[in-house]
Write an enzyme that holds these catalytic residues in place. Structure first.
Site, PDB file in Angstrom:
ATOM      1  N   VAL A   1      35.156  51.614  29.335  1.00  0.00           N
ATOM      2  CA  VAL A   1      34.432  50.976  30.429  1.00  0.00           C
ATOM      3  C   VAL A   1      33.020  51.549  30.519  1.00  0.00           C
ATOM      4  O   VAL A   1      32.045  50.814  30.649  1.00  0.00           O
ATOM      5  CB  VAL A   1      35.174  51.153  31.766  1.00  0.00           C
ATOM      6  CG1 VAL A   1      34.406  50.484  32.903  1.00  0.00           C
ATOM      7  CG2 VAL A   1      36.585  50.576  31.667  1.00  0.00           C
TER       8      VAL A   1
ATOM      9  N   GLY B   1      40.532  43.850  37.341  1.00  0.00           N
ATOM     10  CA  GLY B   1      39.444  43.849  36.354  1.00  0.00           C
ATOM     11  C   GLY B   1      38.255  43.020  36.791  1.00  0.00           C
ATOM     12  O   GLY B   1      37.643  43.293  37.823  1.00  0.00           O
TER      13      GLY B   1
ATOM     14  N   LYS C   1      48.077  48.797  42.677  1.00  0.00           N
ATOM     15  CA  LYS C   1      47.215  47.655  42.980  1.00  0.00           C
ATOM     16  C   LYS C   1      47.706  46.913  44.219  1.00  0.00           C
ATOM     17  O   LYS C   1      46.912  46.440  45.033  1.00  0.00           O
ATOM     18  CB  LYS C   1      47.140  46.732  41.773  1.00  0.00           C
ATOM     19  CG  LYS C   1      46.366  47.378  40.605  1.00  0.00           C
ATOM     20  CD  LYS C   1      46.532  46.601  39.315  1.00  0.00           C
ATOM     21  CE  LYS C   1      45.734  47.237  38.175  1.00  0.00           C
ATOM     22  NZ  LYS C   1      46.110  46.655  36.868  1.00  0.00           N
TER      23      LYS C   1
END
Lengths: 477, 477
Positions: free
Chosen positions: A13, A133, A204
Site C-alpha cells: 500500500v 479497500g 470490519k
C-alpha cells in the site's frame, strides 16, 4: 501549497501510495490547489527495493522520527497491528497532525479512544481504507447518509473467503480444494486463519456498526463463524433452492430484548420507537442469500456492502476490497480530505459514539438450513422432527437425499430463535439415529417485511425446490 | 443552532423532505449540532393537501419571497425545469444563500454557469439528488475519488427503461406490452418519451461526465438513443449469448482523434499520456452487457453506476434512482453538508471545469450485434456479408434464424468503427434482398484489456452460442 506527508510503512500500500502521489501530483494540484509530497518514510529495512522513485534520505527505520519531524504535515499509518501503530497515531494527533490510516485491526479495537484523542486535538483521524479497500464506505455512512436512519448493513467484506465460496459454487469443488486454489492464486495467505475463520470480517463489522449506528462496538464483541464448515453439498443444495452461500458481516438495530424475548414467536417488525433503546446486533457467519439479492452476484475477490435505510431504501457499494493500489486510492482520498481541512481549519465530521448494548446472537431470529446424516430406517424422520418441535423450531420443509449409509435429511425451518436452533442442533447430535449434524446456515431475510414469515422483497421463489419431493412438518412423516 | 430552510416546490420530494426533517430532526441535531427547520415553502396551489404537518402560514405561492426572506438560511429547489428555477437559484446564491437542488435538467445545461455564480458568492450549490436518486454519486466522484484518474463511468440511470427492459428480459414480452405494464405500475409516465427515448439518461450522463472528468458537457452534446427499437427477439438472442440488454449512459476519456482515426484498426489502449488531450465521449444507448458484469444484475427500477478508475479499479454504486423519499434522502445529505459548511465558513469542494472536446460517436469503436430480415434464397448471405466487408466491418459470427418469409440473419461483429457500422446499416437497408434492418446493439467491452479483441475481464464466455450453428466470415457461406 506543498503538503508534506510522512508515511509509516512502505509495503504494497505504501509504495502504491508513493507512486500515486508522484503520478497524480500535477492533477491533484490542479484540482485541489495543493501538492502532496511523500516526504519522510519509515520502513523496517532500509536496503529493500520498494520500486519507488525516492532518494535514500527520505527513508528511516525510526517511525517516531517521522511523526515528530516538524516538517511533516500529515501522517499516514500503514504499519498495521496494534503496537506501535496505536502509540504513533496518538503521538501524531497530540502534535496536531492529521492522521490517515488503513489499520482495520487498530480501529476495530481502539477506534473510539483514538477518535477521542483526535477530537481533543482538533484534527482529523481518517480510515476509509480500513474497511472495503477502495469502496468509499466510511464517507457515505458518515456524510451522505448523515440524515438517514440506517436499519441494517450487510457486507461481503473479505475477498479471500468470497473467492473461495465463489469457486466452490461455480465449480462444485469442496472447501479444501478451493482454499488450495486461493493460496496458489495469491488470494489467500499460507496461514489463512484470519480470513477463513472470520476474524478479518469481524473487525470490519465492528467498524461498520460504529459508523452506521454511532455506537462503540469492538471486534471481540462480534459473533463470528468462518467458512471452514461449509461443504460443496450445502452450496449445491442452496443453489437448487435459488440461493448463494456468502460469508456475511451483518450489523443491525434490533428491538429491545424485553419485547423480543417474551414468546417463541418472531419479534414484531422493527419500529421507529424502539430505536431509542439502542440495541445493536453484529455478527459474521456464512449465510444463504437469495440469488436475486444484489450481494449474491458479488463474485471472486470483490467486496460489497448493502445498506438498508429507512428513507433512502437499499444502497449497495461494490469494489475491490484489498490490494495495494485500490487501498492506496482510498488512502489518497482521505489524504486530500485531510489536506483540505488543514487548509480551511475544519475537521471532517465525526459520528458521536454512544454506549450501546450489543445483542447476544442467541436472542436473534432467522430461518435456518440444516443438514443431518442419519441411519436410513423407519421412524428416523419422526424422531428427528420431534427434536425440532421440542425446541420450538418449526420445520418448513424437509428433503431426504441418498439412501442407506448415505442418507441425509435437509431441513429448512420457519423463522426461529437462535438459542432454540442451537439447542436443536445439540439435541440432534445426541440422538442415536443421527450420524452427523452438518452445516447450519442462516438465511438472510428482508428486515422490513410486514409479515415476518413473508418472502424477501428481492425474491419471488423462496424455499421452492423445483420438482423435488417435500415433507412438511404438518404432515404424517 | 436553528437553520431555517426555504423549500421551492412541495410535490413528492418536497413533502417527503418536510416529513424527514420533522421525523429526523432530533437525531440530526444530536449528530450534527443544528436543527434544520422547514421554514417557508413555495407551492403552486395553496389549498392542496400535501400530507405534511405545517401551518398554513409556512406556505406561499411566490417562490421569490422565499428566496429573499431574510430568515431563510438555505434554499432547496425542487420545482424542476429551467425557468424560473435557474433565476431563483441565481438569486439565492447572489444573496449568499447555499442552494440544494434535485434539478437534473437545469444542472445538465446550466450547471457550469450556476457553479460559477456559487463560486463567486462563496456558497454551496449542491445537487446530489439530480443523478441517481439516493445513490451518493456526486460526493464519491468529487471527494472519495478526488485523487483518482477515472477512465470510464457506465450507468443505468433511468429506472423506467430499466424496469421495461427487465420485464422484457424476464418475461419474454415485447416492448409495447412492457411499457403498458410500466405505466400501469406507475413506473412510467403516460407520456413516457423523456424516459424511453433517453432524454433523462442523457441529462444525467452530461452531469456525470462533468463531475467525473472535470469538463463541461451539456445534455444536448450527449449522443442519445432510446429503447423503443429493442425487441423481445433481440433480448432473447442476447440472453442466449450470455448478455443482458440495458440502457447505458457511458462517459469515458478517449485517445485523441488523430491517433484513433488513422486506420480502420481499433485504437490502441488508453494510456496516461493521452489524458492531457482532454477528449471525452458521452453517449446513451441500449447495449449488451455480459451477465457476469455487475450492472447486468441491476433489475427493475434500480439504478447503478459503475466507475472504472486507474487505481481504485472497478467501483459500483447501486440504489433507488427515483421516488420521493430516496430523493429527499439525498437532498437531506446535501442540506446537512450545506449547514455544516455555513457554520464552519467552508464550502464543499468544487471540481474545476475545463473546456473539453466531446468526441463524435462516429469515431468510437466497439463490437456490434445486428439483426437483418432477409428473403431466404441462395446467395443472400454472400450479398449481405459483402456489405460488411466493403465497409470495413469484420464479421465475427452469423446465425440464421427461421426460414422463408421469416428468415433473419443475426450478426456479431469484431470491434469496428461506429461510422463504418452506420454505413453498413445504411447500405444493407438499400439491398434488394434485405426486407428490414432490425436493432443495432453495441456491446460493452472492458476498457483496459491489453488486447482490444480480447474478452472482458468480467466474462469468460463472450460470443459463445451454446449448441447453435455458426458461420464465420472466413467461411464459404
Amino acid at each position: 501549497m506543498v503538503v508534506k506527508v510522512g508515511i509509516l510503512g512502505c509495503g504494497n500500500v505504501g509504495s502504491a501510495l508513493v507512486s500515486l502521489l508522484q503520478e497524480q501530483g500535477d492533477e491533484i494540484a490542479k484540482r485541489s490547489g495543493f501538492r502532496l509530497v511523500p516526504f519522510r518514510i519509515a520502513v523496517r529495512q532500509l536496503d529493500k527495493d520498494r520500486g519507488v522513485n525516492l532518494s535514500k534520505e527520505s527513508f528511516t527505520t525510526d517511525p517516531y522520527s517521522v511523526v515528530t519531524d516538524e516538517e511533516v504535515d500529515i501522517v499516514v499509518e500503514l504499519i498495521g497491528g496494534i503496537d506501535p501503530a496505536r502509540d504513533l497515531i496518538r503521538e501524531a494527533l497530540n502534535l496536531g497532525k492529521p492522521v490517515v490510516t488503513a489499520n482495520k485491526e487498530l480501529i476495530a479495537t481502539y477506534g473510539a479512544e483514538l477518535m477521542q484523542t483526535a477530537g481533543k486535538a482538533g484534527v482529523d483521524l481518517l480510515y476509509e481504507a480500513a474497511v472495503g479497500g477502495a469502496i468509499p464506505l466510511v464517507r457515505i455512512l458518515k456524510e451522505s447518509l448523515a440524515g438517514e436512519r440506517i436499519r441494517r448493513v450487510v457486507g461481503i467484506v473479505n475477498g479471500t473467503t468470497n473467492y473461495i465460496l465463489t469457486r466452490m459454487s461455480e465449480e462444485g469443488i469442496d472447501y479444501d480444494e478451493a482454499l488450495l486454489q486461493a493460496i496458489a492464486q495469491g488470494m489467500a495467505e499460507a496461514d489463512p486463519r484470519a480470513d477463513v475463520e472470520g476474524y478479518d470480517a469481524a473487525a470490519k463489522a465492528a467498524i461498520l456498526s460504529s459508523i452506521a449506528f454511532g455506537v462503540n462496538v469492538v471486534a471481540k464483541e462480534v459473533y463470528r463463524e468462518g467458512i471452514t464448515g461449509v461443504r460443496a453439498i450445502d452450496i449445491s443444495f442452496a443453489r437448487n433452492l435459488g440461493y448463494e452461500v456468502k460469508l456475511l458481516a451483518i450489523a443491525e438495530l434490533v428491538p429491545p430484548l424485553s419485547a423480543a424475548n417474551h414468546a417463541i414467536n418472531p419479534p414484531e417488525v422493527f419500529t421507529e420507537e424502539r430505536v431509542s433503546q439502542e440495541e445493536v446486533a453484529v455478527r459474521v457467519h456464512p449465510a444463504m442469500l437469495h440469488r436475486s439479492h444484489p450481494l449474491a452476484s458479488v463474485r471472486g475477490p470483490f467486496n460489497a456492502v448493502f445498506i438498508e435505510g429507512a428513507t433512502a431504501g437499499e444502497i449497495m457499494l461494490y469494489g475491490r476490497g484489498a490490494g495495494g493500489r485500490p487501498t492506496a486510492s482510498a488512502v489518497l482520498g482521505d489524504l486530500i480530505d485531510a489536506a483540505h481541512n488543514r487548509q480551511s481549519g475544519a475537521v471532517t465530521r465525526r459520528v458521536p459514539t454512544r454506549v450501546a448494548r450489543v445483542r447476544d446472537i442467541g436472542s436473534l431470529y432467522c430461518k435456518y438450513y440444516l443438514n443431518v446424516d442419519v441411519v436410513d430406517r423407519p421412524g428416523v424422520l419422526a424422531a428427528v422432527a420431534g427434536v425440532f418441535g421440542e425446541n420450538n423450531v418449526s420445520i418448513r420443509s424437509m428433503e431426504q437425499l441418498g439412501l442407506g449409509d448415505e442418507a441425509r435429511l435437509v431441513f429448512l425451518t420457519h423463522t426461529a430463535k437462535e438459542a432454540d436452533m442451537i439447542a436443536t442442533v445439540k439435541a440432534l447430535s445426541e440422538l442415536s439415529v443421527v450420524e452427523k449434524v452438518g452445516a447450519l446456515l442462516r438465511v438472510l431475510d428482508p428486515i422490513d417485511s410486514s409479515d415476518p414469515q413473508g418472502e424477501p422483497s428481492y425474491s419471488d421463489d423462496t424455499w421452492t425446490v423445483p420438482g423435488s419431493p417435500r415433507v412438511h412438518s404438518g404432515g404424517t412423516a
